[in-house]
Enzyme design. Structure first.
Site, short mmCIF file in Angstrom:
data_model
loop_
_atom_site.label_atom_id
_atom_site.label_comp_id
_atom_site.label_asym_id
_atom_site.label_seq_id
_atom_site.Cartn_x
_atom_site.Cartn_y
_atom_site.Cartn_z
N SER A 75 -20.49 -16.80 -37.72
CA SER A 75 -20.59 -15.52 -38.61
C SER A 75 -21.71 -16.20 -39.64
CB SER A 75 -19.48 -15.29 -39.49
OG SER A 75 -18.54 -14.99 -38.70
C1 LIG Z 1 -17.25 -13.40 -35.57
S1 LIG Z 1 -16.34 -14.40 -34.24
C2 LIG Z 1 -15.42 -15.62 -35.09
C3 LIG Z 1 -16.29 -16.51 -36.09
C4 LIG Z 1 -15.75 -17.65 -36.30
N1 LIG Z 1 -14.63 -17.63 -37.22
C5 LIG Z 1 -16.70 -18.79 -36.31
O1 LIG Z 1 -16.50 -19.92 -37.41
O2 LIG Z 1 -17.52 -19.32 -35.70
C6 LIG Z 1 -14.85 -13.31 -33.70
C7 LIG Z 1 -14.04 -13.88 -32.84
O3 LIG Z 1 -13.13 -13.12 -32.50
C8 LIG Z 1 -12.39 -13.43 -31.68
N2 LIG Z 1 -11.34 -12.25 -31.51
C9 LIG Z 1 -11.39 -10.97 -30.99
N3 LIG Z 1 -10.41 -10.30 -30.89
C10 LIG Z 1 -9.36 -11.40 -31.10
C11 LIG Z 1 -8.23 -11.33 -31.09
N4 LIG Z 1 -7.35 -10.26 -30.90
N5 LIG Z 1 -7.35 -12.43 -31.47
C12 LIG Z 1 -8.08 -13.56 -31.50
N6 LIG Z 1 -9.30 -13.76 -31.44
C13 LIG Z 1 -10.25 -12.60 -31.26
C14 LIG Z 1 -13.66 -13.03 -30.61
O4 LIG Z 1 -13.50 -13.67 -29.35
C15 LIG Z 1 -15.00 -14.16 -31.30
O5 LIG Z 1 -14.65 -15.33 -31.20
#
Ligand SMILES: C[S@@+](CC[C@H](N)C(=O)[O-])C[C@H]1O[C@@H](n2cnc3c(N)ncnc32)[C@H](O)[C@@H]1O
Length: 368
Positions: A75
Site C-alpha cells: 500500500s
Molecule cells: C493491499 S494488499 C495488502 C497490503 C499489505 N498489508 C502490505 O503491507 O503489503 C491486500 C491483500 O489482501 C489480500 N486479500 C484479499 N482478500 C482476502 C481475504 N479474504 N483474506 C485475506 N487476505 C485477503 C490480497 O490477496 C492482498 O494480498
C-alpha cells in the site's frame, strides 16, 4: 522527514518482490517491471509515495504478459501511516491484520506491539503468504502469518485489542467483532459498491456492537469475497435500451462521481450499484452504473459543449434515476461530506449509517 514518514519504522524495500507491475497506458492493463532488468526503475517505485502492485489476476498472469486486475500490492506509504495512526497499536497489544500482502504492514505492527505483543496476519493467497513469511523472517520479525480467508478472522489468536484490514470491505465481517475485546478497535477501508472507501475506525462495545466514524477516502483493492463486477451490454441490448435525456449540469455530474462530494452518500442510498467513469476522448466521457445481480445498467454520455445528456438504461432497475434521486437527497441534507458519517454494526448484522452522531436525525440501515 514528515510526520507520517516517522510512523514507518521498518523499511519498505526488503518486502518488495523483484517483479512488480505498473500501469500500461497502451493497453489499460498492467505490465511487469523486473528489478534484474531495470534496477533504477524498481528503486524509484519503492521510494515513491504510491502503492506498488505486486500481483495481478490472482497470480494467473506471468511476468512479461499483460495483467488485467491488481490482486495484491504494497500500500501507499502515507496511507499505511494514516491507518497505523488510527489503529494506535500499543506495546503488548494482540493485533490481527487481514491482507498480509508483502508483509510490510505486519512488520510495522510487530514493531509497535513489541516482544510482549502478538501479531496474526491472514492472507488468502498462498504464494503471497509464503513470500511475506520469507521477507518477515529475513528482516527479523515473526508474526503468525496464516493462509486463508481473513473475513473469518482467526479465533485461535482472539481476543484482539486491534484489528486492521488492508483490503476494503462492503460489510464488516461478524467474526472480526466477535474476536475483538470490548474497547478494542477495528480499522478498515469500508464503503459501498458505488465508489471509493472511507478509512473507518470502529470501537467494539460490551454488547457486541461496533461503532465509529468514517474518515479520509481510500482506494483499496477489495477482499476477494466482496469484489465488484460490471456489465458490458451487447450492441443489440444498447439499441433496445430505454433512452432519455438529463439536464443535470456538469457540476452536478461531477458531484455524483466525486468521493468528497456526493458519491459517498449516493453509495449509502443506492445499494448494489457500481460506478465507472470512462474518458473516451477530449470531448466525450461516459458515466456508467452497474448492478450485476439484477442485470441493470445505465450510461450517461457527456459531450463537451452540450448541456443535455443522453441516458440509456437496461434491466429491472432504473439506476440513473436512483442515483439522480440520491443526489437530490444529498443536496437537501446539506451536502454532508464522508467524514460526517459513521457506522454502527449491531449483533444481528445490521449496518446502520448515521450523520454526525448515532441515532441523530438522519440514520438508516443499509440494504445489500
Ligand atoms: C493491499 S494488499 C495488502 C497490503 C499489505 N498489508 C502490505 O503491507 O503489503 C491486500 C491483500 O489482501 C489480500 N486479500 C484479499 N482478500 C482476502 C481475504 N479474504 N483474506 C485475506 N487476505 C485477503 C490480497 O490477496 C492482498 O494480498
Amino acid at each position: 522527514m514528515t510526520e507520517w514518514q516517522e510512523q514507518l519504522t521498518v523499511p519498505r524495500a526488503p518486502f518488495i518482490p523483484a517483479v512488480v507491475w505498473v500501469d500500461d497506458p497502451a493497453t489499460s492493463g498492467f505490465i511487469s517491471v523486473s528489478r534484474g532488468d531495470d534496477e533504477t526503475r524498481w528503486h524509484e517505485l519503492v521510494a515513491a509515495d504510491e502503492p506498488i502492485i505486486t500481483q495481478v489476476d490472482d497470480g494467473r498472469t506471468a511476468p512479461g504478459r499483460t495483467g488485467l486486475q491488481p490482486s495484491s500490492s504494497c500500500s501507499q506509504p502515507s496511507l499505511v501511516a494514516a491507518m497505523l495512526a488510527a489503529l494506535d497499536v500499543r506495546d503488548g497489544h494482540r493485533v490481527m491484520e487481514i491482507g498480509t500482502g508483502t508483509g510490510w504492514n505486519a512488520a510495522l505492527l510487530s514493531d509497535r506491539a513489541g516482544a510482549r505483543g502478538r501479531v496474526v496476519s491472514i492472507e488468502v493467497d498462498p504464494t503471497v503468504a509464503d513470500n511475506a513469511r520469507t521477507a518477515l523472517a529475513d528482516v527479523g520479525y515473526a508474526p503468525l502469518v496464516m493462509t486463508g480467508d481473513g473475513t473469518k478472522g482467526y479465533a485461535g489468536g482472539a481476543p484482539y485489542d486491534r484489528v486492521i484490514c488492508t483490503a476494503s470491505v462492503r460489510t464488516i465481517p461478524r467474526p472480526w467483532i466477535d474476536q475483538t475485546q470490548p474497547g478494542g478497535v477495528i480499522v478498515v477501508p469500508w464503503g459501498t459498491d458505488y465508489g471509493n472507501d472511507a478509512l473507518t475506525r470502529l470501537e467494539v462495545g460490551e454488547d457486541g456492537t461496533a461503532s465509529g466514524r468514517c474518515g479520509m477516502g481510500l482506494a483499496f483493492m477489495r477482499v476477494r469475497q466482496q469484489r465488484r463486477d460490471f456489465l458490458e451490454p451487447a450492441v443489440d441490448e444498447l439499441d433496445a435500451a430505454e433512452t432519455t435525456q438529463t439536464g443535470r449540469t456538469g457540476r452536478e455530474l461531477f458531484e455524483m462521481v466525486a468521493f468528497t462530494q456526493a458519491a459517498f452518500t449516493i453509495g449509502l442510498r443506492v445499494p448494489s450499484c457500481y460506478l465507472t467513469v470512462e474518458e473516451i476522448d477530449d470531448d466525450h466521457r461516459r458515466i456508467e452504473l452497474h448492478d450485476v445481480r439484477s442485470q441493470s445498467w445505465a450510461r450517461v454520455t457527456l459531450v463537451r459543449g452540450h448541456d443535455s445528456w443522453t441516458v440509456r438504461q437496461i434491466g429491472p432497475r432504473r439506476l440513473w434515476h436512483e442515483v439522480d434521486a440520491a443526489h437530490t437527497w444529498w443536496c437537501d441534507a446539506g451536502k454532508p461530506t464522508p467524514d460526517r458519517y459513521g457506522l454502527t454494526v449491531t449483533p444481528d448484522g445490521t449496518h446502520e449509517v448515521w450523520i454526525d452522531a448515532p441515532r441523530n436525525e438522519r440514520h438508516w440501515p443499509l440494504t445489500f
